[in-house]
Design an enzyme around this catalytic site. Structure first.
Site, PDB file in Angstrom:
ATOM      1  N   SER A 210     -10.440 -14.912  38.659  1.00 62.75           N
ATOM      2  CA  SER A 210     -11.272 -13.720  38.798  1.00 62.75           C
ATOM      3  C   SER A 210     -11.560 -13.111  37.432  1.00 62.75           C
ATOM      4  O   SER A 210     -12.112 -13.779  36.565  1.00 62.75           O
ATOM      5  CB  SER A 210     -10.610 -12.720  39.749  1.00 62.75           C
ATOM      6  OG  SER A 210     -11.521 -11.722  40.143  1.00 62.75           O
ATOM      7  N   ASP A 306     -18.766 -16.848  46.892  1.00 62.98           N
ATOM      8  CA  ASP A 306     -17.578 -16.110  46.442  1.00 62.98           C
ATOM      9  C   ASP A 306     -17.406 -14.814  47.236  1.00 62.98           C
ATOM     10  O   ASP A 306     -18.296 -13.958  47.268  1.00 62.98           O
ATOM     11  CB  ASP A 306     -17.717 -15.801  44.955  1.00 62.98           C
ATOM     12  CG  ASP A 306     -16.485 -15.142  44.380  1.00 62.98           C
ATOM     13  OD1 ASP A 306     -16.373 -13.902  44.497  1.00 62.98           O
ATOM     14  OD2 ASP A 306     -15.626 -15.852  43.830  1.00 62.98           O
ATOM     15  N   HIS A 373     -12.037 -16.707  47.206  1.00 58.87           N
ATOM     16  CA  HIS A 373     -11.968 -16.121  45.866  1.00 58.87           C
ATOM     17  C   HIS A 373     -10.575 -16.397  45.313  1.00 58.87           C
ATOM     18  O   HIS A 373      -9.577 -16.001  45.920  1.00 58.87           O
ATOM     19  CB  HIS A 373     -12.216 -14.616  45.924  1.00 58.87           C
ATOM     20  CG  HIS A 373     -12.291 -13.948  44.584  1.00 58.87           C
ATOM     21  ND1 HIS A 373     -13.324 -14.164  43.697  1.00 58.87           N
ATOM     22  CD2 HIS A 373     -11.459 -13.078  43.971  1.00 58.87           C
ATOM     23  CE1 HIS A 373     -13.139 -13.444  42.605  1.00 58.87           C
ATOM     24  NE2 HIS A 373     -11.997 -12.783  42.741  1.00 58.87           N
TER      25      HIS A 373
END
Length: 428
Positions: A210, A306, A373
Site C-alpha cells: 500500500s 484494488d 488490497h
C-alpha cells in the site's frame, strides 16, 4: 507443501481476512482517521477501534517479532510525526539465507493537512509511543518454508511507518508540532540495518504494501545505490500502483488528496527527478508516471480492482453523495453492469500504465482480477492450499521465480469475473 500446515493457515487467514465483514468506511473517515490499510498487522485494532468488530488473534504458531527503536535517529532528525524515535522489527535469517535481506516498508495511508496529521501523530501511524511491541510475521515475512518457500530463511525486516508520506517527506510545522521526516527515517533505518549485517548482503529485496508499496517504488533505485555493488538487489511493490484516476463523479479525488500530501510534507525534492523534470510534483507521486524509468529490477503485484482505490479514490462518499455505489464498493457481487463497465475502464487504464514497464525483461508483473488490497503479507493470498493464482501459479512462486531468475513473469489475469481463486474483501 504440508497439507496440515497449509490447511490451518488457510482456515485462520481465510476467516480473518478474505471475507471480512466490517462497517462501511467513507472517504472522509479513511483519510481523517488514517484508516487506509486492511493488512494483517492492523486487524484487531483496526476492526475493534473503528468498527466495533472483534477479530481473532494471530494463530498460536505465528512468529511474533519484537520492536527495535533506532536510538541514533533523533540526532539525524529522523523522527516520527510527533518527534518520537522510528523503529523496525527484525527476524534473523539462517542457513542459506543468513546473508540475504528482505526489507518490508509498512503501509498505512497518508495525511494531507495539519488536522489529519495532528490526529495521526496520536496513533501508531505517527508515533512510536503507540507501536505494537510485537507483530506477527506472515506471508512474505513468514519463517516457515511451507508458507514462504523462497524467503523464509532470509533476514526479514518490517520498517514501521510513522511519517504519513510514504517515507518521502522532509519538512516540519513547528506551530503544530509536526515533523515530516520520512526520507530521514528511511535513511536512518537502512543505516541501522547496514550496521546489523546488511552491508554483507549477497541478496536483497525491498518490498512494501500500500503506502509502503508506493515507498518501495520511490526508494527502489536509492536502495540499490546504498548497498554494495556485488549485492543482487530487486524491488517488489504490493498494492502500491495508485492510479491518477477519474472518480465516479468525473473528478480526481485521489489527485486532490495527493496534492496536499506533496505540498504539506515537502516531497518535491525527494520525488524521482526523471519525472519532476517534465511533470508537476503531484503527478510524480503517482507511480504510473515514473515506474518505467526505475533502473533496478522491479516486480509489481496489484489487484486490477484494488479494493482500497475503489473505496477511497473511485467511489468515495464525496463523489457519490447519493450512495449509488455503496453496495458495489462494499461487495463486488452487488455491482451493476454499468458499474462493472466503469471498473473495467479502471483496469484497462492500469494495464496501459504498466505497458512500458512490463516491456523490460528484468521487470515482473502479477496483476490479478480481484477486489483485494495487499496480497504479500496475507497468507491466504501469498501461499496456501487455496491461495490466489494466475495460470495456477501462486503469488509467492511468481515472485520467487522472478527474483531468482528462474522464469520471466508477466502474469496478467483475464478480466473480472473470470478468476475464481480471488480472496475478495467484502465490507458491510
Amino acid at each position: 507443501m504440508e497439507r496440515s500446515m497449509g490447511f490451518w493457515c488457510l482456515i485462520f487467514v481465510g476467516i480473518l481476512m478474505s471475507r471480512w465483514v466490517v462497517k462501511s468506511f467513507e472517504f472522509d473517515e479513511v483519510f481523517s482517521k488514517n484508516r487506509t490499510d486492511v493488512s494483517l498487522l492492523e486487524t484487531v485494532s483496526f476492526l475493534e477501534s473503528v468498527y466495533g468488530v472483534s477479530a481473532a488473534a494471530p494463530p498460536s504458531n505465528a512468529l511474533m517479532v519484537g520492536l527495535t527503536l533506532i536510538q541514533g535517529a533523533a540526532s539525524k532528525g529522523a523522527v516520527c510525526l510527533d518527534g518520537t524515535l522510528p523503529g523496525y522489527h527484525l527476524h534473523r535469517g539462517f542457513g542459506t539465507g543468513a546473508n540475504s535481506w528482505l526489507i518490508q516498508l509498512e503501509g498505512g495511508g497518508w495525511c494531507n493537512n495539519i488536522r489529519s496529521c495532528v490526529y495521526r501523530k496520536k496513533t501508531h501511524r505517527g508515533s512510536s509511543t503507540y507501536f505494537e511491541k510485537q507483530i506477527p510475521f506472515t506471508g512474505i515475512l513468514s519463517n516457515k518454508a511451507e508458507e514462504n518457500p523462497d524467503f523464509y530463511n532470509w533476514n526479514r525486516v518490517k520498517i514501521r511507518y510513522c511519517d504519513g508520506a510514504s517515507f518521502a517527506g522532509d519538512s516540519e510545522n513547528k506551530a503544530a508540532g509536526l515533523q515530516f521526516r520520512g526520507q530521514r527515517i528511511w535513511l536512518a533505518a537502512i543505516e541501522e540495518l547496514m550496521s546489523r549485517g546488511m552491508h554483507n548482503a549477497n541478496q536483497a529485496l525491498l518490498s512494501g504494501c500500500s503506502a509502503g508499496g508506493l515507498a518501495s517504488l520511490l526508494h527502489c533505485d536509492e536502495f540499490r545505490t546504498l548497498l554494495p555493488g556485488r549485492t543482487k538487489v530487486k524491488c517488489l511493490s504490493d498494492a502500491g500502483l495508485f492510479m491518477d484516476a477519474v472518480d465516479v463523479s468525473g473528478g480526481h479525488t485521489l489527485r486532490s488528496f495527493f496534492a496536499g500530501v506533496v505540498s504539506l510534507q515537502g516531497l518535491q525534492k525527494n520525488l524521482p527527478s526523471t519525472c519532476t523534470n517534465h511533470l508537476d510534483p503531484t503527478s510524480c507521486f503517482f507511480p504510473q508516471n515514473f515506474i518505467a524509468n526505475i533502473k533496478t529490477p522491479l516486480f509489481i503485484l496489484n489487484a486490477a480492482y484494488d479494493a482500497w482505490q475503489l473505496q477511497a479514490s473511485l467511489a468515495p462518499s464525496t463523489a457519490d453523495p447519493n450512495g449509488n455505489w455503496r453496495d458495489c464498493k462494499m461487495n463486488n457481487q452487488r455491482c451493476s453492469v454499468s458499474q462493472i463497465q466503469f471498473l473495467q475502464g479502471f483496469r484497462n487504464n492500469m494495464l496501459n500504465a504498466v505497458k512500458g514497464f512490463g516491456a523490460s525483461r528484468q521487470n515482473g508483473l502479477f496483476i490479478n482480477s480481484c477486489f483485494a488490497h495487499c496480497q504479500s503479507e496475507r497468507q491466504d493470498t501469498w501461499f496456501a492450499d487455496d491461495c490466489t493464482v494466475i495460470n495456477n501459479k501462486p503469488v509467492a512462486i511468481a515472485v520467487g521465480e522472478w527474483y531468482f531468475d528462474r522464469a520471466s513473469i508477466k502474469a496478467i489475469d483475464c478480466a473480472y469475473p473470470c478468476d475464481n481463486s480471488c480472496h475478495n474483501l467484502v465490507f458491510k
